[in-house]
Write a protein that holds these residues in place. Sequence first.
Motif, PDB file in Angstrom:
ATOM      1  N   GLY A 214       1.612   6.237 -39.289  1.00  0.00           N
ATOM      2  CA  GLY A 214       0.575   6.588 -38.321  1.00  0.00           C
ATOM      3  C   GLY A 214       0.400   5.556 -37.224  1.00  0.00           C
ATOM      4  N   ALA A 215      -0.165   6.018 -36.110  1.00  0.00           N
ATOM      5  CA  ALA A 215      -0.327   5.152 -34.936  1.00  0.00           C
ATOM      6  C   ALA A 215      -1.303   4.004 -35.155  1.00  0.00           C
ATOM      7  N   PRO A 216      -2.470   4.217 -35.817  1.00  0.00           N
ATOM      8  CA  PRO A 216      -3.392   3.081 -36.007  1.00  0.00           C
ATOM      9  C   PRO A 216      -2.756   1.928 -36.772  1.00  0.00           C
ATOM     10  N   ALA A 217      -2.029   2.253 -37.838  1.00  0.00           N
ATOM     11  CA  ALA A 217      -1.375   1.194 -38.610  1.00  0.00           C
ATOM     12  C   ALA A 217      -0.276   0.530 -37.797  1.00  0.00           C
ATOM     13  N   THR A 218       0.462   1.313 -37.038  1.00  0.00           N
ATOM     14  CA  THR A 218       1.527   0.739 -36.209  1.00  0.00           C
ATOM     15  C   THR A 218       0.960  -0.228 -35.192  1.00  0.00           C
ATOM     16  N   ARG A 219      -0.132   0.160 -34.527  1.00  0.00           N
ATOM     17  CA  ARG A 219      -0.745  -0.733 -33.536  1.00  0.00           C
ATOM     18  C   ARG A 219      -1.238  -2.013 -34.197  1.00  0.00           C
ATOM     19  N   ALA A 220      -1.830  -1.888 -35.375  1.00  0.00           N
ATOM     20  CA  ALA A 220      -2.334  -3.077 -36.069  1.00  0.00           C
ATOM     21  C   ALA A 220      -1.193  -4.023 -36.431  1.00  0.00           C
ATOM     22  N   LEU A 221      -0.079  -3.478 -36.877  1.00  0.00           N
ATOM     23  CA  LEU A 221       1.059  -4.321 -37.237  1.00  0.00           C
ATOM     24  C   LEU A 221       1.670  -4.975 -36.002  1.00  0.00           C
ATOM     25  N   ARG A 222       1.742  -4.231 -34.915  1.00  0.00           N
ATOM     26  CA  ARG A 222       2.275  -4.822 -33.686  1.00  0.00           C
ATOM     27  C   ARG A 222       1.429  -6.016 -33.237  1.00  0.00           C
ATOM     28  N   GLU A 223       0.130  -5.913 -33.417  1.00  0.00           N
ATOM     29  CA  GLU A 223      -0.753  -6.992 -32.969  1.00  0.00           C
ATOM     30  C   GLU A 223      -0.493  -8.294 -33.712  1.00  0.00           C
ATOM     31  N   VAL A 224       0.052  -8.214 -34.926  1.00  0.00           N
ATOM     32  CA  VAL A 224       0.382  -9.432 -35.672  1.00  0.00           C
ATOM     33  C   VAL A 224       1.902  -9.662 -35.656  1.00  0.00           C
ATOM     34  N   ASP A 225       2.581  -9.029 -34.676  1.00  0.00           N
ATOM     35  CA  ASP A 225       4.015  -9.233 -34.443  1.00  0.00           C
ATOM     36  C   ASP A 225       4.873  -8.767 -35.619  1.00  0.00           C
ATOM     37  N   VAL A 226       4.462  -7.671 -36.246  1.00  0.00           N
ATOM     38  CA  VAL A 226       5.266  -7.046 -37.294  1.00  0.00           C
ATOM     39  C   VAL A 226       5.801  -5.741 -36.730  1.00  0.00           C
ATOM     40  N   HIS A 227       7.110  -5.709 -36.467  1.00  0.00           N
ATOM     41  CA  HIS A 227       7.713  -4.555 -35.806  1.00  0.00           C
ATOM     42  C   HIS A 227       8.782  -3.878 -36.658  1.00  0.00           C
ATOM     43  N   THR A 228       9.141  -4.457 -37.783  1.00  0.00           N
ATOM     44  CA  THR A 228      10.195  -3.887 -38.613  1.00  0.00           C
ATOM     45  C   THR A 228       9.771  -3.902 -40.077  1.00  0.00           C
ATOM     46  N   VAL A 229      10.470  -3.084 -40.853  1.00  0.00           N
ATOM     47  CA  VAL A 229      10.198  -3.047 -42.297  1.00  0.00           C
ATOM     48  C   VAL A 229      10.502  -4.404 -42.921  1.00  0.00           C
ATOM     49  N   GLU A 230      11.557  -5.050 -42.457  1.00  0.00           N
ATOM     50  CA  GLU A 230      11.905  -6.359 -43.013  1.00  0.00           C
ATOM     51  C   GLU A 230      10.784  -7.363 -42.769  1.00  0.00           C
ATOM     52  N   ALA A 231      10.134  -7.285 -41.612  1.00  0.00           N
ATOM     53  CA  ALA A 231       9.047  -8.211 -41.307  1.00  0.00           C
ATOM     54  C   ALA A 231       7.840  -7.965 -42.201  1.00  0.00           C
ATOM     55  N   VAL A 232       7.641  -6.724 -42.617  1.00  0.00           N
ATOM     56  CA  VAL A 232       6.519  -6.406 -43.515  1.00  0.00           C
ATOM     57  C   VAL A 232       6.652  -7.187 -44.823  1.00  0.00           C
ATOM     58  N   SER A 233       7.890  -7.372 -45.277  1.00  0.00           N
ATOM     59  CA  SER A 233       8.108  -8.029 -46.568  1.00  0.00           C
ATOM     60  C   SER A 233       7.667  -9.487 -46.563  1.00  0.00           C
ATOM     61  N   GLY A 234       7.396 -10.037 -45.403  1.00  0.00           N
ATOM     62  CA  GLY A 234       6.899 -11.406 -45.340  1.00  0.00           C
ATOM     63  C   GLY A 234       5.395 -11.504 -45.516  1.00  0.00           C
ATOM     64  N   TRP A 235       4.728 -10.387 -45.706  1.00  0.00           N
ATOM     65  CA  TRP A 235       3.278 -10.347 -45.838  1.00  0.00           C
ATOM     66  C   TRP A 235       2.871  -9.915 -47.244  1.00  0.00           C
ATOM     67  N   ARG A 236       1.718 -10.406 -47.666  1.00  0.00           N
ATOM     68  CA  ARG A 236       1.116  -9.892 -48.889  1.00  0.00           C
ATOM     69  C   ARG A 236       0.422  -8.577 -48.580  1.00  0.00           C
ATOM     70  N   ARG A 237       0.434  -7.679 -49.541  1.00  0.00           N
ATOM     71  CA  ARG A 237      -0.204  -6.373 -49.337  1.00  0.00           C
ATOM     72  C   ARG A 237      -1.685  -6.551 -48.991  1.00  0.00           C
ATOM     73  N   ALA A 238      -2.356  -7.464 -49.674  1.00  0.00           N
ATOM     74  CA  ALA A 238      -3.783  -7.656 -49.438  1.00  0.00           C
ATOM     75  C   ALA A 238      -4.065  -8.119 -48.019  1.00  0.00           C
ATOM     76  N   ASP A 239      -3.165  -8.926 -47.461  1.00  0.00           N
ATOM     77  CA  ASP A 239      -3.378  -9.425 -46.099  1.00  0.00           C
ATOM     78  C   ASP A 239      -3.218  -8.301 -45.077  1.00  0.00           C
ATOM     79  N   LEU A 240      -2.237  -7.428 -45.292  1.00  0.00           N
ATOM     80  CA  LEU A 240      -2.085  -6.299 -44.380  1.00  0.00           C
ATOM     81  C   LEU A 240      -3.241  -5.311 -44.551  1.00  0.00           C
ATOM     82  N   ALA A 241      -3.719  -5.173 -45.763  1.00  0.00           N
ATOM     83  CA  ALA A 241      -4.838  -4.260 -46.003  1.00  0.00           C
ATOM     84  C   ALA A 241      -6.096  -4.705 -45.264  1.00  0.00           C
ATOM     85  N   ALA A 242      -6.179  -5.976 -44.952  1.00  0.00           N
ATOM     86  CA  ALA A 242      -7.354  -6.487 -44.238  1.00  0.00           C
ATOM     87  C   ALA A 242      -7.314  -6.170 -42.745  1.00  0.00           C
ATOM     88  N   LEU A 243      -6.157  -5.696 -42.256  1.00  0.00           N
ATOM     89  CA  LEU A 243      -6.044  -5.370 -40.836  1.00  0.00           C
ATOM     90  C   LEU A 243      -6.697  -4.022 -40.564  1.00  0.00           C
TER      91      LEU A 243
END
Length: 269
Positions: A214-243
Amino acid sequence: MLAPVMMRPAELDGVRAGTVDLAFRRWDRPRVKVGTRLRTAVGVVEVVSVEEVAPSRLRVDDARRAGAASLTALREALSARPDRPVFRVGLRYGGADPREALRAAIPDAEEIATVLAGLDRLDAASPVGPWTRTTLRIIDRNPEVRAPDLAAELGRETPDFKKDVRKLKERGLTESLAIGYRLSPRGEAVLDHEDGPRERAPRRAGTPLPRTIGAPATRALREVDVHTVEAVSGWRRADLAALHGVGPIALDRLEGAMAELGLDYRPQD
């Protein structure tokens, strides 16, 4: 085409994983037939059976195989338009969208001439006049920009603009992202042949974020410079959930996308 079945992202994920192989729809007549191949956000979904069923004969196993939370939930989903019959559609995952390979295929001079001739035919048949090159150019200049913004810049209605972009996508010239579009390598080669090579920002290495988050999650990830699936793996789930904008469904879909690459969220410290 996806419209006749209109599956939700979670259901599509289930088809790809093999846990969903049915869909139930109320139609006045069958809208798909056996052998239909539907191009979806997760790849090709094949129709393997179509039959009319009585709602009273639906069972718990039908609900499970359709990805519904319960038999009650399935029946509630079918409660609209009760005057129409219910059809049971058998599904299976048919693999990656063949346009993926086409997008990556760099055409030679002869093939480029064929592509350009096809674009000329689209332009000639359009009630708004030539549009193919201007559309390719605006996407090339504005990757990952919302379709309504691109349409507004061209003075076009968004639905018509998106319909035309799909025609370019059919030819492997563009690809849809979680937000907006970008030219494929094939599209860049065709446009460079027309306009001359232009300098572009390097493509991000890695797997694009799944469109199903979805677009809201995509925009939130872009704001923290996460643009790829590989980049997501550098984050804890709880930290992304706080976005703001990243909810449980998006997190689960990101987890599924990472699992396909053998990745997972960073462990809790």
